[in-house]
Design an enzyme around this catalytic site. Structure first.
Site, PDB file in Angstrom:
ATOM      1  N   LYS A  58      -6.758   4.321  -8.846  1.00  0.00           N
ATOM      2  CA  LYS A  58      -5.739   4.599  -7.971  1.00  0.00           C
ATOM      3  C   LYS A  58      -5.854   5.799  -7.179  1.00  0.00           C
ATOM      4  O   LYS A  58      -5.967   6.962  -7.843  1.00  0.00           O
ATOM      5  CB  LYS A  58      -4.234   4.523  -8.742  1.00  0.00           C
ATOM      6  CG  LYS A  58      -2.981   4.671  -7.797  1.00  0.00           C
ATOM      7  CD  LYS A  58      -1.922   4.172  -8.585  1.00  0.00           C
ATOM      8  CE  LYS A  58      -0.457   4.289  -7.790  1.00  0.00           C
ATOM      9  NZ  LYS A  58      -0.535   3.472  -6.629  1.00  0.00           N
ATOM     10  N   HIS A  66      -1.418   5.017 -14.362  1.00  0.00           N
ATOM     11  CA  HIS A  66      -2.259   4.166 -13.578  1.00  0.00           C
ATOM     12  C   HIS A  66      -3.745   4.055 -13.929  1.00  0.00           C
ATOM     13  O   HIS A  66      -4.222   5.100 -14.533  1.00  0.00           O
ATOM     14  CB  HIS A  66      -1.976   4.054 -12.102  1.00  0.00           C
ATOM     15  CG  HIS A  66      -0.723   3.584 -11.873  1.00  0.00           C
ATOM     16  ND1 HIS A  66       0.571   4.386 -11.873  1.00  0.00           N
ATOM     17  CD2 HIS A  66      -0.292   2.201 -11.435  1.00  0.00           C
ATOM     18  CE1 HIS A  66       1.546   3.410 -11.460  1.00  0.00           C
ATOM     19  NE2 HIS A  66       0.797   2.167 -11.165  1.00  0.00           N
ATOM     20  N   GLY A 110       3.856   5.378  -5.638  1.00  0.00           N
ATOM     21  CA  GLY A 110       4.869   4.929  -4.914  1.00  0.00           C
ATOM     22  C   GLY A 110       6.060   4.423  -5.585  1.00  0.00           C
ATOM     23  O   GLY A 110       6.955   4.806  -5.138  1.00  0.00           O
ATOM     24  N   THR A 141       0.877  -1.146  -0.169  1.00  0.00           N
ATOM     25  CA  THR A 141      -0.255  -0.082   0.049  1.00  0.00           C
ATOM     26  C   THR A 141       0.780   1.246   0.148  1.00  0.00           C
ATOM     27  O   THR A 141       1.909   1.350   0.818  1.00  0.00           O
ATOM     28  CB  THR A 141      -0.979   0.067   1.459  1.00  0.00           C
ATOM     29  OG1 THR A 141      -1.643  -1.084   1.345  1.00  0.00           O
ATOM     30  CG2 THR A 141      -1.860   0.957   1.154  1.00  0.00           C
TER      31      THR A 141
END
Length: 233
Positions: A135, A131, A141, A72
């Site tokens: 998201k 993405h 990240g 995460t």
């Protein structure tokens, strides 16, 4: 191996399928943070929840002496607190911004390329990440990991989503329906461009990497990264 899935969205479901294919058993599935969950039947926990739930999930695992890996993103302002807790409790924790085996090889390529380009002031570096529209965080990240690696090898000192200063790396974050994840690094000059790129075709690569990491970490103590799992870097 008995696995607790903390977060049971699309990624959690894909992890469950691959875990079963590798003869593991999912003994617990949660969809929100809960510091009262019972992890006694789990050999390892895999957290793919949401930023607001991850910290509680990971903390609960460490306090219940259950090895935990987390993919995460968006909660890393609390990362050092988790590391301190893990060390104090002699626990087991692994965080990765991306569990894809291919992406972690890409990270090493990015590190090497940034070393080679460190003194090439005629090239300006930029990043792009794409993405799916579900998201929650931007940049990803993974993109932050890529940018921070470049910062660690060069004279750049920050990344930004806005118009960059000379010492900043521009990250262009796009959200497009049904894109699992694409990351590219470009060094651009007046003469030519150099680009490295990783494109995920589906979620299976991320899920497989998470299972491989869980298998590796289940009997260990300490704080780890995917470099430890893959013995690279």
């Amino acid at each position: 191996m008995n696995i607790a899935l903390l977060g049971y969205g699309k990624m959690g479901k894909t992890i469950e399928k691959i875990a079963q294919e590798r003869n593991h058993t999912v003994v617990l599935k949660t969809t929100s943070s809960d510091d009262t969950i019972d992890l006694t039947k789990a050999d390892v926990a895999i957290d793919f929840s949401i930023p607001s739930a991850a910290y509680v999930n990971i903390k609960t695992c460490i306090e219940q002496n259950t090895p935990v890996i987390s993919g995460t993103t968006g909660w890393l302002h609390n990362y050092e607190d988790i590391v301190k807790l893990c060390n104090a409790k002699n626990g087991t924790f692994l965080y990765a911004s991306n569990f894809s085996l291919g992406v972690n090889i890409f990270f090493e390529l990015n590190k090497k390329l940034s070393q080679l380009m460190a003194k090439r002031s005629d090239y300006k570096v930029s990043l792009e990440e794409i993405h799916h529209t579900q998201k929650l965080d931007a940049p990803s990240g993974t993109a932050i990991t890529i940018a921070n690696t470049i910062i660690g090898q060069t004279d750049y000192n920050n990344w930004t989503l806005k118009k960059p200063a000379l010492s900043e790396i521009k990250i262009n974050a796009k959200r497009i329906e049904n894109v699992p994840g694409t990351h590219s690094v470009t060094y651009d000059s007046k003469i030519d461009s150099i680009e490295i790129k990783h494109t995920a075709h589906n979620r299976k690569g991320f899920a497989l990497g998470a299972i491989v990491a869980a298998e590796w970490i289940a009997t260990k103590k300490g704080v780890f990264t995917m470099n430890d799992v893959l013995n690279i870097g």
